[in-house]
Design an enzyme around this catalytic site. Sequence first.
Site, short mmCIF file in Angstrom:
data_model
loop_
_atom_site.label_atom_id
_atom_site.label_comp_id
_atom_site.label_asym_id
_atom_site.label_seq_id
_atom_site.Cartn_x
_atom_site.Cartn_y
_atom_site.Cartn_z
N ARG A 116 -25.21 -2.25 8.53
CA ARG A 116 -24.90 -3.64 8.21
C ARG A 116 -25.14 -4.56 9.40
O ARG A 116 -25.21 -5.78 9.25
CB ARG A 116 -23.45 -3.76 7.76
N GLU A 157 -18.75 -5.57 10.95
CA GLU A 157 -19.63 -4.83 11.86
C GLU A 157 -20.62 -5.74 12.58
O GLU A 157 -20.98 -5.48 13.74
CB GLU A 157 -20.37 -3.74 11.09
N LYS A 181 0.85 -1.19 0.00
CA LYS A 181 0.00 0.00 0.00
C LYS A 181 0.89 1.24 0.00
O LYS A 181 1.85 1.33 0.77
CB LYS A 181 -0.90 -0.01 1.23
#
Length: 648
Positions: A405, A377, A291
């Site tokens: 969610r 979540e 990244k």
Amino acid sequence: MSVEEGTANHGRLLGTVRGPQDVKRMTAEQLDILAAEIRDFLIAKVSRTGGHVGPNLGVVELTLAMHRVFDSPRDRLLFDTGHQAYVHKIVTGRQEGFDKLRQRGGLSGYPSQAESDHDLIENSHASTALSYADGLAKAYALRGEKRSVVAVVGDGALTGGMCWEALNNIATAGNPLVIVVNDNGRSYSPTIGGLADHLSSLRLNPGYEKVLDTVKDALGNTPFVGKPMYEVLHAVKKGIKDAVAPQAMFEDLGIKYVGPVDGHDVPAVESALRAAKNFGGPVIVHAVTRKGYGYRAAEEDEADRLHGPGGAFDIETGKLLAAPSVKWTHVFADELVTIADERPDVVGITAAMAEPTGIATLARKYPNRVYDVGIAEQHAATSAAGLAMGGLHPVVAVYATFLNRAFDQVLLDVAMHKLPVTFVLDRAGITGPDGPSHYGIWDMSVFGVVPGLRIAAPRDSATLREELREAVAVDDGPTILRFPTGTVAADLPAVRRVGPVDVLAESARTDVLLVAVGSFAGLGMEVATRVAEQGYGVTVVDPRWVRPVPAELVELAAGHRLVVTVEDGVRVGGVGSALAQAMRDADVRVPVKDLGVPADWHPHGTRAQILADLGLTAQDVARDVTGWISGLDAQSVETAADEATAKN
């Protein structure tokens, strides 16, 4: 090639790319130059607008290889998470739109059907692409269509449970499907969990570079594709099984595995993808990337690899150009640590967003009292329920849009058990540049139906601190504390308090009760001033706790001629709707006008632009309120005239 090395060539090849076919024609040397130019382009553009830098710098070569092997848009390329699709946008002819990235009239920061036929799903919520891909592959198989489906899963998306549900079904179906695992070891920050540990063992193994060289040599020396190519890769892989073995985990699911592949080596990735494409069943291509690759400021940013600067930043340092300000998140983080100092039972949970939600501040002081569950979540909510059952008070900090969610878990796992769990929702309301999937406008409506759940909406720093303390003091059910993004509003003291309700302004005349929810308190004060200039009196109140509706708020409503609510959430089932119902139940027959966000998909732009579009500015609201109350005056005059006529 680094950003610095590629600067001299900036734009020369990139300017010739108008679609994937232009990338397919390039030589290996040209692809290296193009990759450097793309990185220069990304850094230059995103440094002016803000956006996701680190994730996209890490997928440059991977994306180029995908577009050389597959034929988008006939072949469907799905990105999960969607914020790593900037390079895909560049390759598919959208370079010009980057001047206004995430701004009104410019490109979305995520895949967007409205922008291009090359974008199919607007999957800016993580861990969904494999389920889309499973359905697409099944549909194409049933229809007899020879089309490839490719799902790029990275930036922590594999920590989400939906991915594993999808993998189970993908293996059972056995349809052609290519899953590219973009393994950079991170989501916002280093990826958490057993899977992450398993994959990181690959990156840290001393034999890793040797493994990559072996795979690269095998790919380069094999003059055929399809199943024979796969068998070669498979043999190479088996030969190194004792050194690094992530493949066992995937093959136990029944999905073939190719890799590990150096995700920054276009020929290596391209060859692996061709093998996977021609295999005829589900294949995982494991690409290891970094990244922020090629940009010093990103690679040296240990916190999140310059994941997503919220605004313009300095190219040399990666630091935001705007002067530092006190954010809502900072106030929450500071107060949570203070509370944790006083209460050893308070613990923190987040879903791969420790820094963005402020939970990282608690983790730095009390590392053993913070749990990052990854992009999960649902698990976060039910794990919090278990923590509460064990005698602790969990504070679950997520973005408002993401708690949607976990509705079922909040409803049945937490609320039905009357467990003391506090959910802190950052980025509530219209957040602006990230677009409709990230607007936190649903929480007050969706979670308002949960029995026993209390919802608070602070208006400033002082009330955020106060309401957070009130929330963690609740021991017989869940609480939600929601606040917007950006700079925290200046403290707005109350004139007086009636029960939990703060009265912010009042006049001798009681024409209008203006219920200003949370961050709209300042707007409410400005509206009151404007309406007063028309001769009407306005009482401005902040309910503080909007669900359940305070009885004192209903009593205040009964003393006015008109009630107007203004909220930074959807009107359907929102605070205004709930107050109107409470007034009906109490037989309070004062008319109610509710102002809020229409239940729709609102395009990205600045928060101010969107609120202006929706008529949620002080000027708009004042005009509406004045019109409504003057209409009541006219109605009263007409009624009096009718009564007088009837008497005569």
